[in-house]
Design an enzyme around this catalytic site. Structure first.
Site, PDB file in Angstrom:
ATOM      1  N   ASP A 248      45.063  38.747  32.748  1.00 31.07           N
ATOM      2  CA  ASP A 248      44.339  38.328  33.944  1.00 31.07           C
ATOM      3  C   ASP A 248      42.838  38.284  33.692  1.00 31.07           C
ATOM      4  O   ASP A 248      42.285  39.186  33.055  1.00 31.07           O
ATOM      5  CB  ASP A 248      44.619  39.324  35.076  1.00 31.07           C
ATOM      6  CG  ASP A 248      44.860  38.629  36.404  1.00 31.07           C
ATOM      7  OD1 ASP A 248      44.653  37.413  36.460  1.00 31.07           O
ATOM      8  OD2 ASP A 248      45.245  39.305  37.361  1.00 31.07           O
TER       9      ASP A 248
ATOM     10  N   CYS B  86      43.362  41.460  40.900  1.00 27.61           N
ATOM     11  CA  CYS B  86      42.211  40.802  41.537  1.00 27.61           C
ATOM     12  C   CYS B  86      41.284  41.763  42.282  1.00 27.61           C
ATOM     13  O   CYS B  86      40.061  41.736  42.068  1.00 27.61           O
ATOM     14  CB  CYS B  86      42.678  39.698  42.467  1.00 27.61           C
ATOM     15  SG  CYS B  86      44.095  38.765  41.878  1.00 27.61           S
TER      16      CYS B  86
ATOM     17  N   LYS C  73      44.301  24.578  42.461  1.00 20.93           N
ATOM     18  CA  LYS C  73      44.537  25.208  41.166  1.00 20.93           C
ATOM     19  C   LYS C  73      45.065  24.208  40.150  1.00 20.93           C
ATOM     20  O   LYS C  73      45.636  23.166  40.500  1.00 20.93           O
ATOM     21  CB  LYS C  73      45.535  26.362  41.290  1.00 20.93           C
ATOM     22  CG  LYS C  73      46.946  25.939  41.707  1.00 20.93           C
ATOM     23  CD  LYS C  73      47.884  27.137  41.769  1.00 20.93           C
ATOM     24  CE  LYS C  73      49.268  26.729  42.279  1.00 20.93           C
ATOM     25  NZ  LYS C  73      50.219  27.874  42.302  1.00 20.93           N
TER      26      LYS C  73
ATOM     27  N   ARG D 129      56.011  44.242  40.790  1.00 18.59           N
ATOM     28  CA  ARG D 129      56.408  43.487  41.971  1.00 18.59           C
ATOM     29  C   ARG D 129      57.912  43.630  42.166  1.00 18.59           C
ATOM     30  O   ARG D 129      58.682  43.465  41.216  1.00 18.59           O
ATOM     31  CB  ARG D 129      56.022  42.006  41.829  1.00 18.59           C
ATOM     32  CG  ARG D 129      54.495  41.827  41.706  1.00 18.59           C
ATOM     33  CD  ARG D 129      54.075  40.422  41.412  1.00 18.59           C
ATOM     34  NE  ARG D 129      52.634  40.361  41.154  1.00 18.59           N
ATOM     35  CZ  ARG D 129      51.993  39.264  40.780  1.00 18.59           C
ATOM     36  NH1 ARG D 129      52.670  38.140  40.602  1.00 18.59           N
ATOM     37  NH2 ARG D 129      50.687  39.296  40.569  1.00 18.59           N
TER      38      ARG D 129
ATOM     39  N   GLN E 288      50.002  41.326  32.755  1.00 19.22           N
ATOM     40  CA  GLN E 288      49.377  40.047  33.106  1.00 19.22           C
ATOM     41  C   GLN E 288      48.053  39.905  32.352  1.00 19.22           C
ATOM     42  O   GLN E 288      47.200  40.800  32.390  1.00 19.22           O
ATOM     43  CB  GLN E 288      49.139  39.986  34.613  1.00 19.22           C
ATOM     44  CG  GLN E 288      48.975  38.592  35.172  1.00 19.22           C
ATOM     45  CD  GLN E 288      49.052  38.599  36.690  1.00 19.22           C
ATOM     46  OE1 GLN E 288      48.551  39.510  37.340  1.00 19.22           O
ATOM     47  NE2 GLN E 288      49.673  37.586  37.265  1.00 19.22           N
TER      48      GLN E 288
ATOM     49  N   HIS F 279      40.643  32.613  39.379  1.00 22.13           N
ATOM     50  CA  HIS F 279      41.680  33.424  38.740  1.00 22.13           C
ATOM     51  C   HIS F 279      42.156  32.655  37.504  1.00 22.13           C
ATOM     52  O   HIS F 279      42.513  31.483  37.610  1.00 22.13           O
ATOM     53  CB  HIS F 279      42.883  33.630  39.666  1.00 22.13           C
ATOM     54  CG  HIS F 279      42.561  34.220  41.005  1.00 22.13           C
ATOM     55  ND1 HIS F 279      42.841  35.527  41.319  1.00 22.13           N
ATOM     56  CD2 HIS F 279      42.006  33.670  42.111  1.00 22.13           C
ATOM     57  CE1 HIS F 279      42.473  35.759  42.572  1.00 22.13           C
ATOM     58  NE2 HIS F 279      41.966  34.646  43.068  1.00 22.13           N
TER      59      HIS F 279
END
Length: 333
Positions: free
Chosen positions: A68, A19, A156, A48, A66, A202
Site C-alpha cells: 500500500d 489508509c 481510479k 477482512r 497489502q 491510493h
C-alpha cells in the site's frame, strides 16, 4: 471486519486497511506545499472477514499483506503522479513476465462525494494520462473506460493482468480520493498561507502479495525465473568421491550470492534429477569423478534434457549474472 468488545464495552477491530494510518503520518506536523507530493508506503498486514464460501487458496484470504502507498499532492500534481505510478507498475509487471496488461479508467458512480468540478478535473487529467499510456506503449498496452465503476470518493485506474491460460486478474490500482483527507482533517499550507486539503492517491501494485504469488505461480506453472526462484541451483553428486568438489562448487555459488544447495545422498543421479526437477529448481549442476578432476560442472536447465559441460568458475559467474533481479540489472547496465 474482525471486531471484539472488551469487558468495559470498548469495541476494537483488527486493521482492515492502511489508509487512516498514513493520513495520521501526514498530519504529524505542519505540512507546506513545498513538501508535496508527500509519499508514504508500506507492506501492511490487513484483515477482512470474507465469507467462508468466497475463500480460495491464496487468491482470496482473510489476512493478507497489502503493498500500500498513499501520495498526498495538489490537483496540479495529480496527472504527473499518476504517470509515475503507471511507469512503476508496468515496469514491475514486465519484470514478472506479464506482458498482456489492460489499463482501465473507472469513472464517477451515481452515488459519490465531492463537487462535480473536482470530478470533472480529475477525470479529465486521468483521461489524458490514459491516452498517454496508450501512446507511450505503442499499442502494446490496451486501455479502456469503465463508466460508473469508480469508487464513491474518486475515479481510479485498474490494472488487469492476463495469465498464461487467458484468465484476467485485476491487481494494481491508482485510486484518487476526495473524501478521506478532509474527513481526517489533513491539510497543508499553500503558497498564500491558506490551509488546503490535499488530494490523496491510493496506490497498490500487487494488491495482495499472497494473491499475486498465487497468480504468478499459476502463470509460470512453478517454473520461476532464476532471479526469483527460492532455490536457484542444486549441486548433485554422481559418486561419493565427488562430495568434496560438490561442496567447493556450493561454496563458490553461495559466495557469488546465489541461493544454492547440495545433494550428497547415496541415490542414483536420475532419481536426484527427477526429484529436483519436480521441485522446479531452475538449474542443476551435476558433478562426478570426471568433473572433479577437470574442475567442470554439467549444467542442466529445468524443462530440457540437454546438458552443457562448463568450467566451474565461468559457470558460476554466468549464473550469478543471470540471477540478478531485473531492477538491479537495469541499474548496473
Amino acid at each position: 471486519m474482525f471486531t471484539t468488545v472488551t469487558e468495559d464495552e470498548r469495541e476494537f477491530a483488527i486493521k482492515p486497511m492502511n489508509c487512516p494510518g498514513h493520513i495520521q503520518i501526514f498530519k504529524h506536523g505542519l505540512r507546506s506545499y513545498r513538501e508535496l507530493p508527500y509519499r508514504v508506503a508500506e507492506f501492511g498486514i490487513v484483515h477482512r472477514y470474507e465469507p467462508s464460501g468466497a475463500l480460495h487458496g491464496l487468491m482470496r484470504v482473510r489476512g493478507f499483506t497489502q503493498d500500500d502507498a498513499h501520495i498526498f499532492c495538489t490537483h496540479a500534481q495529480l496527472a504527473d503522479e499518476c504517470l509515475k505510478i503507471n511507469d512503476l507498475i508496468l515496469s514491475i509487471y514486465r519484470d514478472f513476465g506479464f506482458e498482456h496488461v489492460v489499463v482501465k479508467l473507472s469513472t464517477r458512480p451515481e452515488k459519490r462525494v465531492g463537487a462535480d468540478a473536482l470530478w470533472d478535473r480529475a477525470e479529465a487529467d486521468m483521461s489524458e494520462v490514459l491516452d498517454q499510456i496508450a501512446r507511450q506503449s505503442g499499442g502494446t498496452i490496451k486501455t479502456g473506460i469503465n463508466p460508473g465503476e469508480g469508487a464513491f470518493y474518486g475515479p481510479k485506474f485498474e490494472y488487469v493482468l492476463r495469465d498464461a491460460i487467458g484468465r484476467d486478474w485485476q491487481c494494481g490500482t491508482t485510486q484518487v480520493d476526495f473524501n478521506l483527507p478532509g474527513r481526517f482533517g489533513a491539510f497543508y499550507i499553500d503558497a498564500d498561507g491558506d490551509k488546503k486539503t490535499p488530494v490523496m492517491i491510493h496506490r497498490a501494485i500487487f494488491g495482495s502479495m499472497e494473491r499475486f504469488a498465487g497468480i504468478l505461480l499459476e502463470n509460470t506453472a512453478g517454473h520461476l525465473p532464476l532471479w526469483l526462484a527460492p532455490v536457484q541451483v542444486k549441486v548433485l553428486t554422481i559418486v561419493s568421491e565427488a562430495d568434496a568438489y560438490a561442496e567447493e562448487v556450493l561454496a563458490a555459488l553461495n559466495k557469488a550470492g546465489l541461493r544454492a544447495e547440495v545433494d550428497l545422498r547415496n541415490e542414483k543421479i536420475n532419481y536426484k534429477v527427477r526429484e529436483h526437477s519436480l521441485a522446479k529448481v531452475p538449474v542443476l549442476l551435476v558433478v562426478g569423478k570426471r568433473e572433479a578432476e577437470e574442475r567442470t560442472v554439467s549444467m542442466r536447465r529445468l524443462g530440457t534434457d540437454r546438458q552443457q559441460v562448463l568450467a566451474m568458475a565461468p559457470a558460476v559467474g554466468a549464473l550469478a549474472q543471470e540471477g540478478v533481479p531485473p531492477d538491479l540489472a537495469r541499474g548496473l547496465s
